[in-house]
Write an enzyme that holds these catalytic residues in place. Sequence first.
Site, PDB file in Angstrom:
ATOM      1  N   LYS A  88       0.849  -1.192   0.000  1.00 57.89           N
ATOM      2  CA  LYS A  88       0.000   0.000   0.000  1.00 57.89           C
ATOM      3  C   LYS A  88       0.886   1.245   0.000  1.00 57.89           C
ATOM      4  O   LYS A  88       1.741   1.411   0.879  1.00 57.89           O
ATOM      5  CB  LYS A  88      -0.884  -0.044   1.250  1.00 57.89           C
ATOM      6  CG  LYS A  88      -2.192   0.674   1.126  1.00 57.89           C
ATOM      7  CD  LYS A  88      -3.049   0.345   2.344  1.00 57.89           C
ATOM      8  CE  LYS A  88      -4.351   1.091   2.313  1.00 57.89           C
ATOM      9  NZ  LYS A  88      -5.078   0.936   3.585  1.00 57.89           N
TER      10      LYS A  88
HETATM   11  C1  E4P Z   1      -8.232   2.339   3.519  1.00 62.29           C
HETATM   12  O1  E4P Z   1      -7.711   1.327   3.119  1.00 62.29           O
HETATM   13  C2  E4P Z   1      -8.220   2.781   4.903  1.00 62.29           C
HETATM   14  O2  E4P Z   1      -7.657   1.748   5.687  1.00 62.29           O
HETATM   15  C3  E4P Z   1      -9.568   3.025   5.500  1.00 62.29           C
HETATM   16  O3  E4P Z   1     -10.610   2.533   4.706  1.00 62.29           O
HETATM   17  C4  E4P Z   1      -9.751   4.344   6.095  1.00 62.29           C
HETATM   18  O4  E4P Z   1     -11.021   4.374   6.730  1.00 62.29           O
HETATM   19  P1  E4P Z   1     -11.434   5.482   7.789  1.00 62.29           P
HETATM   20  O5  E4P Z   1     -11.699   6.750   7.068  1.00 62.29           O
HETATM   21  O6  E4P Z   1     -12.683   4.936   8.427  1.00 62.29           O
HETATM   22  O7  E4P Z   1     -10.285   5.611   8.767  1.00 62.29           O
END
Ligand code: E4P
Length: 218
Positions: A87
């Site tokens: 990522k």
């Molecule tokens: C994306 O991969 C992130 O891990 C995540 O979806 C962020 O979500 P949030 O806005 O609820 O922290």
Amino acid sequence: MKFFIDTANLNDIKEANDLGILDGVTTNPSLMAKEGITGQQKILDHYVAICNIVDGPVSAEVIATDLEGMIREGEALASLHKNIVVKIPMIPEGIKAIKYFSQKGIKTNCTLIFSAGQALLAAKAGATYISPFLGRLDDVSTNGLDLIAQIRTIYDNYTFDTQILAASVRHPMHIIHCAEIGSDVMTGPLSAIKALAKHPLTDIGLQQFLADHAKGNN
Ligand code: E4P
């Protein structure tokens, strides 16, 4: 639409996996910290533990923000398990890192996508997935679903292979709207996934069926 769970909590991952509908996992540094997973070795071990539960893509995020650091960390993460997806944040150095990994056949998930232009750049660099943050856009009074739809149109116009991974999903209606738009993947918490199964008429209907069956068998 593929279902990923967005957590580093092993119990939640097991519970979702046991439902038989889980396709993968996404994590981020905040989710790891929330579970008390700190320190390089513990973090790497935790990714392996997740991979041992779910037979599908597991996104593991780099911390470095320079190209060399992202490549070093990403290669170490990718070597942990065949299902690891590296990522990478949507920054200029991140675009270069995605290009590098795509040429090496290492899968990537470009995170922190908040505009169609960012999604276009990540696709051109060869990202396997892009993560538009639906809920965080909604949080600032901008319709996150509009962005998913815009990216869908752009990717379909040019048949990009990059998959739209709707992230920051907060509730079951987000999931349903993502499916309507044609998002390839959604990642959300266990609560949102389980909420899809709930309907009061199902509960009432089942109670009635069981009660009638019991009457006839007394
Ligand atoms: C994306 O991969 C992130 O891990 C995540 O979806 C962020 O979500 P949030 O806005 O609820 O922290």
